[in-house]
Write a protein that holds these residues in place. Sequence first.
Motif, PDB file in Angstrom:
ATOM      1  N   GLU A 153       0.831  -1.203   0.000  1.00 31.62           N
ATOM      2  CA  GLU A 153       0.000   0.000   0.000  1.00 31.62           C
ATOM      3  C   GLU A 153       0.871   1.261   0.000  1.00 31.62           C
ATOM      4  O   GLU A 153       0.591   2.229  -0.720  1.00 31.62           O
ATOM      5  N   TYR A 154       1.920   1.237   0.787  1.00 31.92           N
ATOM      6  CA  TYR A 154       2.817   2.384   0.870  1.00 31.92           C
ATOM      7  C   TYR A 154       3.541   2.609  -0.459  1.00 31.92           C
ATOM      8  O   TYR A 154       3.645   3.748  -0.945  1.00 31.92           O
ATOM      9  N   VAL A 155       4.043   1.521  -1.064  1.00 28.12           N
ATOM     10  CA  VAL A 155       4.755   1.633  -2.336  1.00 28.12           C
ATOM     11  C   VAL A 155       3.830   2.163  -3.421  1.00 28.12           C
ATOM     12  O   VAL A 155       4.196   3.063  -4.196  1.00 28.12           O
ATOM     13  N   ASP A 156       2.614   1.639  -3.496  1.00 30.97           N
ATOM     14  CA  ASP A 156       1.655   2.111  -4.507  1.00 30.97           C
ATOM     15  C   ASP A 156       1.366   3.598  -4.337  1.00 30.97           C
ATOM     16  O   ASP A 156       1.242   4.347  -5.320  1.00 30.97           O
ATOM     17  N   GLU A 157       1.254   4.041  -3.089  1.00 26.84           N
ATOM     18  CA  GLU A 157       0.971   5.453  -2.816  1.00 26.84           C
ATOM     19  C   GLU A 157       2.118   6.345  -3.296  1.00 26.84           C
ATOM     20  O   GLU A 157       1.886   7.385  -3.917  1.00 26.84           O
ATOM     21  N   LYS A 158       3.353   5.922  -3.008  1.00 26.67           N
ATOM     22  CA  LYS A 158       4.509   6.712  -3.431  1.00 26.67           C
ATOM     23  C   LYS A 158       4.643   6.722  -4.950  1.00 26.67           C
ATOM     24  O   LYS A 158       4.936   7.766  -5.550  1.00 26.67           O
ATOM     25  N   VAL A 159       4.454   5.585  -5.585  1.00 26.63           N
ATOM     26  CA  VAL A 159       4.561   5.513  -7.047  1.00 26.63           C
ATOM     27  C   VAL A 159       3.500   6.384  -7.703  1.00 26.63           C
ATOM     28  O   VAL A 159       3.780   7.087  -8.699  1.00 26.63           O
ATOM     29  N   GLU A 160       2.292   6.374  -7.163  1.00 30.73           N
ATOM     30  CA  GLU A 160       1.222   7.230  -7.700  1.00 30.73           C
ATOM     31  C   GLU A 160       1.613   8.703  -7.604  1.00 30.73           C
ATOM     32  O   GLU A 160       1.365   9.482  -8.526  1.00 30.73           O
ATOM     33  N   GLU A 161       2.251   9.072  -6.491  1.00 33.21           N
ATOM     34  CA  GLU A 161       2.704  10.460  -6.320  1.00 33.21           C
ATOM     35  C   GLU A 161       3.771  10.820  -7.354  1.00 33.21           C
ATOM     36  O   GLU A 161       3.733  11.898  -7.949  1.00 33.21           O
ATOM     37  N   TRP A 162       4.717   9.911  -7.582  1.00 29.80           N
ATOM     38  CA  TRP A 162       5.794  10.177  -8.544  1.00 29.80           C
ATOM     39  C   TRP A 162       5.281  10.205  -9.980  1.00 29.80           C
ATOM     40  O   TRP A 162       5.756  10.981 -10.799  1.00 29.80           O
ATOM     41  N   VAL A 163       4.316   9.354 -10.285  1.00 36.69           N
ATOM     42  CA  VAL A 163       3.721   9.360 -11.621  1.00 36.69           C
ATOM     43  C   VAL A 163       3.076  10.717 -11.896  1.00 36.69           C
ATOM     44  O   VAL A 163       3.201  11.277 -13.002  1.00 36.69           O
TER      45      VAL A 163
END
Length: 401
Positions: free
Chosen positions: A59-69
């Motif tokens: 969940e944390y990784v998906d949240e960070k990747v969404e922010e970077w995208v």
Amino acid sequence: MVSGPPLGYFPNPQKCWLIVKPEKERPAKEIFSETTINITTEGRKHLGAALGSRDFFEEYVDEKVEEWVAQVTSLAEFATTQPQSSYAAFVFGLRHRWTYFLRTLPDIAPFLEPLERAIADLLVPAITEHVTTQEERDLLELPVRLGGLGLVNPARTASQEYEASAKITGPLVRQIVKQAHEPPDETEIKTLQASARREKDELLKMQCEQERESLPSKTKRTVELATEKGASNWLTVIPIKEMNFNLSKREFRDAIKLRYDWEIADLPTMCTCGDLFTVDHAMVCLHGGLIIQRHNEIRDLEAEMLRMVCTDVETEPVLQEITGEELNRGANKAPDARLDVHARGFWDRQQSAFFDVRVCHPNADSYRELSPKQIFQLHEMRRRGNTAGGFWKWSKGHSHH
């Protein structure tokens, strides 16, 4: 309970989190029941990484990747009008936001695919004005010194970054496990760092060779030229306007297309000389003055830089008349013989040095069978024949080869 030392660091229990496995939750709550320490079996963010259960981790990784995208998407929108600034923002800034992330979290490559897709499908076309194939995308992720653009693929580098980080921090981990108060051996850490750099360089060089083999012969040639020393300096500077490092969007994109032999739009069909107009033809055509323009720009730039450190700098100075000196065969002995730049004090005090500039097009048909080194040596020997040595050093009226 035993009190600690009267001086030191006293953490705030309400801001402390204890992360435990589910089977350890009850004993942990009993042990810390008289404190306000927070206890969780899920996980918590820690210094930009994540500790805890796999569900929390994902969940944390998906949240960070969404922010970077989202950040890459915004940068791609800006790149439509400011490609060089956007490129610099990514290479010198944005891509480093996930470096710590890659080095501290294992097995995250699959989660980074959306980020790579944003870079490959949005940012790269916006910067280069070119839709890349997979082979070209793999090439662009290489460092500029190896012919790429440094537009990294985080999904590819994730495992390499994590393994290198785990290896380098190994001595510190051992000291923590042993609860040793002395720091780890600094020599060992430096050795591990050097080893990690060597391994990374070897992997990059191997990847570079593989990418080159998949390229068309002409593109392969342009990439080989791009790896020459100094050929990529224009990509490694911040585009500061006051220092004339900034390029317009057309200049920047055309330079990248020339670097990889990509098609440049809106070129004329025919040259003024009557031949078909191509990039290669423009570089060698004797009409239009492009050859002399390229030569003079380099000459003037060299003179400008020499003025920073030398005195009596002059362009196209007339050489001294020959009064019996024996020169190399083919030397220019005309009364008005000139070289491109004169500077005093370059080699020794009050001693004059003469420099000559020669410009060629390495992709010309006549050079296709020669390596860049052979081309440079060929022009060096031709210039030596014409100028009796390529450059002269003059002192007190005497010429020295």
